[in-house]
Design an enzyme around this catalytic site. Structure first.
Site, PDB file in Angstrom:
ATOM      1  N   LYS A   2       0.689  -1.255  -0.074  1.00 27.44           N
ATOM      2  CA  LYS A   2       0.074  -0.130  -0.332  1.00 27.44           C
ATOM      3  C   LYS A   2       0.730   1.779  -0.091  1.00 27.44           C
ATOM      4  O   LYS A   2       2.614   0.974   0.525  1.00 27.44           O
ATOM      5  CB  LYS A   2      -1.159   0.103   1.365  1.00 27.44           C
ATOM      6  CG  LYS A   2      -2.101  -0.857   0.627  1.00 27.44           C
ATOM      7  CD  LYS A   2      -2.953  -0.963   1.865  1.00 27.44           C
ATOM      8  CE  LYS A   2      -4.109  -1.607   1.269  1.00 27.44           C
ATOM      9  NZ  LYS A   2      -5.764  -2.055   1.749  1.00 27.44           N
ATOM     10  N   ARG A  54      -4.098  -9.463   4.750  1.00 25.15           N
ATOM     11  CA  ARG A  54      -4.843  -9.763   2.659  1.00 25.15           C
ATOM     12  C   ARG A  54      -3.318  -9.494   2.444  1.00 25.15           C
ATOM     13  O   ARG A  54      -2.926  -7.884   2.793  1.00 25.15           O
ATOM     14  CB  ARG A  54      -5.758  -8.957   3.080  1.00 25.15           C
ATOM     15  CG  ARG A  54      -6.379  -9.192   1.879  1.00 25.15           C
ATOM     16  CD  ARG A  54      -7.507  -8.026   1.726  1.00 25.15           C
ATOM     17  NE  ARG A  54      -7.993  -8.151   0.535  1.00 25.15           N
ATOM     18  CZ  ARG A  54      -7.294  -7.421  -0.502  1.00 25.15           C
ATOM     19  NH1 ARG A  54      -6.621  -6.309  -0.386  1.00 25.15           N
ATOM     20  NH2 ARG A  54      -8.167  -7.241  -1.594  1.00 25.15           N
TER      21      ARG A  54
HETATM   22  N1  HH2 Z   1      -7.498  -3.315   0.777  1.00 25.12           N
HETATM   23  C1  HH2 Z   1      -8.230  -3.464  -0.438  1.00 25.12           C
HETATM   24  C2  HH2 Z   1      -9.025  -3.910  -0.656  1.00 25.12           C
HETATM   25  N2  HH2 Z   1      -9.867  -4.621   0.013  1.00 25.12           N
HETATM   26  N3  HH2 Z   1     -10.205  -5.668   2.106  1.00 25.12           N
HETATM   27  C3  HH2 Z   1     -10.300  -5.313   2.973  1.00 25.12           C
HETATM   28  N4  HH2 Z   1     -10.408  -6.183   4.371  1.00 25.12           N
HETATM   29  N5  HH2 Z   1      -8.715  -5.215   3.781  1.00 25.12           N
HETATM   30  C4  HH2 Z   1      -8.109  -4.349   3.057  1.00 25.12           C
HETATM   31  O1  HH2 Z   1      -7.160  -3.655   3.652  1.00 25.12           O
HETATM   32  C5  HH2 Z   1      -8.699  -3.987   1.363  1.00 25.12           C
HETATM   33  C6  HH2 Z   1      -9.857  -5.254   1.154  1.00 25.12           C
HETATM   34  C7  HH2 Z   1      -7.672  -2.867  -1.383  1.00 25.12           C
HETATM   35  O2  HH2 Z   1      -5.744  -3.128  -2.387  1.00 25.12           O
HETATM   36  P1  HH2 Z   1      -6.145  -3.726  -3.790  1.00 25.12           P
HETATM   37  O3  HH2 Z   1      -7.289  -4.810  -3.512  1.00 25.12           O
HETATM   38  O4  HH2 Z   1      -4.626  -4.271  -3.540  1.00 25.12           O
HETATM   39  O5  HH2 Z   1      -6.626  -2.858  -4.521  1.00 25.12           O
HETATM   40  P2  HH2 Z   1      -7.179  -2.124  -5.409  1.00 25.12           P
HETATM   41  O6  HH2 Z   1      -9.028  -2.325  -4.298  1.00 25.12           O
HETATM   42  O7  HH2 Z   1      -7.263  -1.736  -6.513  1.00 25.12           O
HETATM   43  O8  HH2 Z   1      -8.225  -3.482  -5.886  1.00 25.12           O
END
Ligand code: HH2
Length: 260
Positions: A205, A239
């Site tokens: 992040k 995660r």
């Molecule tokens: N972070 C993201 C998405 N979903 N769910 C939970 N429970 N906790 C988190 O910290 C979280 C989440 C964002 O990360 P990512 O899926 O890598 O990116 P994007 O939202 O751009 O798909």
């Protein structure tokens, strides 16, 4: 928890796993690397991301969930704020819902989760995502986030969701400055006071980029530091994108901190 984003625009892995074959291959890799849960998402939640129409989100995630649930021995979670997507995903073989809006975005979400009796992750975010990074402010970020999550958890129970089915997540990067993220990560044990299992998503992040100056794909060592400290504080579910590396990190951190 391994991340499987079937999106064109996720901040670190967008566009890589958009065909079913590519997504299945990645799912195989994550499970072989030791993921206990696969979190399948079809909508990027990065600040400023465009919202995805219902049918498009369904088209992205449902075939992948069906394929993964049929072939792999892993618990599949669906990362969505839409009740219809959650419902279709549960019918397709998902067993958990990960809602970054903590069930605020869609009034029908509590009913879907209550009916399925499945676990649900309630995550804190300033809402909506489009504006969440506009000078976020808190009185005491740890206290405020915890109070919000406990309020949502009580509300969920009043709507028929079992207490044991609820997990909470401080939402790293969702309406937080660098200092807010660091305070939450430093004090994550305070999140455990209510007795809900705690989930944290620090992987690649922006706060890691702010500290190291590195692009998302080069934030693995920074992620490792966060994962080690989360494991050492007893976080229940972490995660991550890089399951193979983080499995080792968590294994060693657990052995040192918890003698397991
Ligand atoms: N972070 C993201 C998405 N979903 N769910 C939970 N429970 N906790 C988190 O910290 C979280 C989440 C964002 O990360 P990512 O899926 O890598 O990116 P994007 O939202 O751009 O798909």
């Amino acid at each position: 928890m391994g991340i499987l984003n079937v999106t064109p625009d996720s901040f670190s892995d967008g566009g890589r796993f958009q065909t079913i074959d590519a997504a299945l291959e990645q799912a195989h890799r994550l499970v072989e690397a030791g993921a206990d849960v696969l979190d399948v998402g079809g909508e990027s939640t990065r600040p400023g991301a465009a919202s995805v129409p219902l049918q498009e989100e369904l088209d992205r995630v449902i075939p992948v969930i069906e394929a993964v649930a049929a072939r792999l021995d892993v618990l599949v979670s669906v990362d969505t704020c839409k009740a219809s997507v959650a419902q279709a995903a549960l019918a397709a073989g998902a067993e958990m819902v990960n809602d970054v809006s903590a069930m605020r975005a869609d009034d029908a979400m509590t009913g879907v989760v209550a009916e399925a009796g499945c676990p649900v992750i309630l995550m804190h975010a300033l809402w909506p995502p489009a504006t969440m990074q506009n000078e976020p402010e808190y009185v005491d970020v740890v206290e405020d986030v915890m109070e919000f999550l406990h309020t949502q958890a009580s509300w969920a129970q009043a709507r028929g969701i079992r207490r044991e089915a609820i997990l909470i997540d401080p939402g790293i990067g969702f309406g937080k400055t660098l200092e807010h993220n660091l305070l939450l990560l430093r004090s994550v044990t305070r999140m455990m006071i209510g007795g809900y299992p705690v989930v944290v998503g620090p992987s690649r992040k922006r706060f890691i980029g702010e500290l190291t100056g590195r692009a998302p794909a080069d934030r693995i060592m920074g992620t490792a530091a966060a994962v080690a400290l989360m494991a050492a504080q007893g976080v229940h579910l972490i995660r991550v994108h890089d399951v193979e590396a983080m499995r080792d990190v968590a294994r060693v951190a657990d052995a040192i901190a918890w003698d397991v």
